[in-house]
Design an enzyme around this catalytic site. Structure first.
Site, PDB file in Angstrom:
ATOM      1  N   LYS A  67       0.837  -1.216   0.000  1.00  0.00           N
ATOM      2  CA  LYS A  67       0.000   0.000   0.000  1.00  0.00           C
ATOM      3  C   LYS A  67       0.864   1.256   0.000  1.00  0.00           C
ATOM      4  CE  LYS A  67      -2.290  -0.919   3.851  1.00  0.00           C
ATOM      5  NZ  LYS A  67      -1.610  -2.130   4.314  1.00  0.00           N
TER       6      LYS A  67
ATOM      7  N   ARG B 219     -10.282   0.718   8.074  1.00  0.00           N
ATOM      8  CA  ARG B 219      -9.774  -0.558   8.575  1.00  0.00           C
ATOM      9  C   ARG B 219     -10.886  -1.357   9.255  1.00  0.00           C
ATOM     10  NH1 ARG B 219      -4.157   0.905   9.087  1.00  0.00           N
ATOM     11  NH2 ARG B 219      -2.831  -0.751   9.869  1.00  0.00           N
TER      12      ARG B 219
ATOM     13  N   ARG C 146      11.333  -5.254   6.833  1.00  0.00           N
ATOM     14  CA  ARG C 146      11.123  -3.902   6.291  1.00  0.00           C
ATOM     15  C   ARG C 146      11.922  -2.857   7.077  1.00  0.00           C
ATOM     16  NH1 ARG C 146       4.898  -2.321   5.724  1.00  0.00           N
ATOM     17  NH2 ARG C 146       4.854  -2.568   7.975  1.00  0.00           N
TER      18      ARG C 146
ATOM     19  N   ARG D  94      10.387   0.324  11.725  1.00  0.00           N
ATOM     20  CA  ARG D  94       9.210   0.774  12.474  1.00  0.00           C
ATOM     21  C   ARG D  94       9.126   0.021  13.788  1.00  0.00           C
ATOM     22  NH1 ARG D  94       3.951   0.863   8.644  1.00  0.00           N
ATOM     23  NH2 ARG D  94       3.069  -0.001  10.551  1.00  0.00           N
TER      24      ARG D  94
ATOM     25  N   ARG E  86      -1.346  -7.201  14.424  1.00  0.00           N
ATOM     26  CA  ARG E  86      -1.931  -6.426  13.328  1.00  0.00           C
ATOM     27  C   ARG E  86      -2.593  -7.339  12.296  1.00  0.00           C
ATOM     28  NH1 ARG E  86       2.364  -3.014  10.865  1.00  0.00           N
ATOM     29  NH2 ARG E  86       3.865  -4.189  12.069  1.00  0.00           N
TER      30      ARG E  86
HETATM   31  P1  AMP Z   1      -0.039   1.282   9.247  1.00  0.00           P
HETATM   32  O1  AMP Z   1       1.077   2.239   9.005  1.00  0.00           O
HETATM   33  O2  AMP Z   1      -1.178   1.411   8.286  1.00  0.00           O
HETATM   34  O3  AMP Z   1       0.452  -0.145   9.374  1.00  0.00           O
HETATM   35  O4  AMP Z   1      -0.655   1.679  10.678  1.00  0.00           O
HETATM   36  C1  AMP Z   1       0.137   1.644  11.832  1.00  0.00           C
HETATM   37  C2  AMP Z   1      -0.741   1.669  13.045  1.00  0.00           C
HETATM   38  O5  AMP Z   1      -1.504   2.878  13.087  1.00  0.00           O
HETATM   39  C3  AMP Z   1      -1.787   0.553  13.144  1.00  0.00           C
HETATM   40  O6  AMP Z   1      -1.262  -0.655  13.658  1.00  0.00           O
HETATM   41  C4  AMP Z   1      -2.808   1.190  14.083  1.00  0.00           C
HETATM   42  O7  AMP Z   1      -2.351   1.180  15.410  1.00  0.00           O
HETATM   43  C5  AMP Z   1      -2.804   2.646  13.631  1.00  0.00           C
HETATM   44  N1  AMP Z   1      -3.785   2.889  12.544  1.00  0.00           N
HETATM   45  C6  AMP Z   1      -3.518   3.255  11.269  1.00  0.00           C
HETATM   46  N2  AMP Z   1      -4.631   3.399  10.563  1.00  0.00           N
HETATM   47  C7  AMP Z   1      -5.650   3.123  11.408  1.00  0.00           C
HETATM   48  C8  AMP Z   1      -7.066   3.066  11.263  1.00  0.00           C
HETATM   49  N3  AMP Z   1      -7.658   3.325  10.096  1.00  0.00           N
HETATM   50  N4  AMP Z   1      -7.795   2.754  12.357  1.00  0.00           N
HETATM   51  C9  AMP Z   1      -7.226   2.499  13.544  1.00  0.00           C
HETATM   52  N5  AMP Z   1      -5.901   2.486  13.739  1.00  0.00           N
HETATM   53  C10 AMP Z   1      -5.105   2.810  12.691  1.00  0.00           C
END
Ligand code: AMP
Length: 218
Positions: free
Chosen positions: A13, A88, A122, A155, A166
């Site tokens: 993504k 999400r 990553r 990260r 996740r």
């Molecule tokens: P990502 O970078 O998309 O993997 O997001 C990292 C973290 O941000 C996730 O594991 C959640 O803790 C939080 N997060 C990101 N997007 C959302 C969302 N749409 N709803 C809730 N938590 C989110």
């Protein structure tokens, strides 16, 4: 042109979001990145977010929608947005419908094993945001960005426990969105196991078929 990028961690993504953002000249908005930026500050909200992000749990819809709405009100979003990491959950999808008309939802599917493999390996550059995978796209010099010589970082939530947490959230809360958007005729399915360039071409081709007036194959 408002597009959602849907898929598990490591499905591409972020990578595709960056390339498509250049192609369509619309911002790539990663809610994960927006939340990480807030978590890096020194406010009560930041402290609350740090724990949630580290564990790999989901942030509440209330905080999430507030952060996202503020970002989408910026001038650069007038022509459209590429959303990465949102919605999400079904409730977020419904809230989003109230503020944004979507043109398509690109679902990049990969296996769980591949998602774990990609997230575990990553690393990224904190300065120029270049992405690396230690197994398949390693930097020329260990731990150093090829493009700007900065020291690469991982990260905080790309640790084994959070990666599994996740993935569980993904299957339970996010995967049902595939059917939700399919029923609305918005779903564009792409095999995310392929190479970056091939995925990109497939996305452009399928978007063009889906939205004949908006996409051209590069
Ligand atoms: P990502 O970078 O998309 O993997 O997001 C990292 C973290 O941000 C996730 O594991 C959640 O803790 C939080 N997060 C990101 N997007 C959302 C969302 N749409 N709803 C809730 N938590 C989110």
């Amino acid at each position: 042109m408002n597009i959602v990028l849907l898929g598990p961690q490591g499905s591409g993504k972020g990578t595709q979001g960056k390339i498509l953002s250049k192609h369509y000249d619309i911002p790539h908005i990663s809610t994960g990145q927006l939340l990480r930026d807030i978590a890096a500050t020194d406010t009560p909200l930041a402290h609350e977010l740090q724990d949630i992000l580290k564990r790999g749990d989901l942030v509440s819809d209330e905080i999430l929608m507030e952060v996202l709405t503020e970002r989408m009100q910026m001038d650069d979003c007038k022509k459209g947005v590429l959303l990465d990491g949102v919605p999400r959950t079904l409730s977020q999808a419904k809230l989003l419908e109230e503020t944004l008309t979507l043109n398509g939802v690109i679902f990049m599917d990969i296996t769980d094993d591949e998602a774990i493999f990609r997230a575990s390996n990553r690393w990224h550059c904190p300065d120029c945001e270049a992405l690396y995978n230690l197994q398949t796209h390693a930097p020329r010099r260990s731990g150093i960005c090829d493009l700007c010589n900065a020291t690469l970082v991982q990260r905080e939530d790309d640790n084994p426990k959070s990666i599994h947490e996740r993935l569980e959230h993904y299957h339970k809360e996010t995967k049902p969105l595939v059917d939700f958007y399919r029923k609305k005729g918005l779903l564009i399915e792409v095999d995310g196991m392929q190479r970056v360039k091939i995925v990109y071409r497939e996305i452009l081709k399928k978007l063009q078929e889906h939205q004949p007036n908006t996409a051209t194959v590069a």
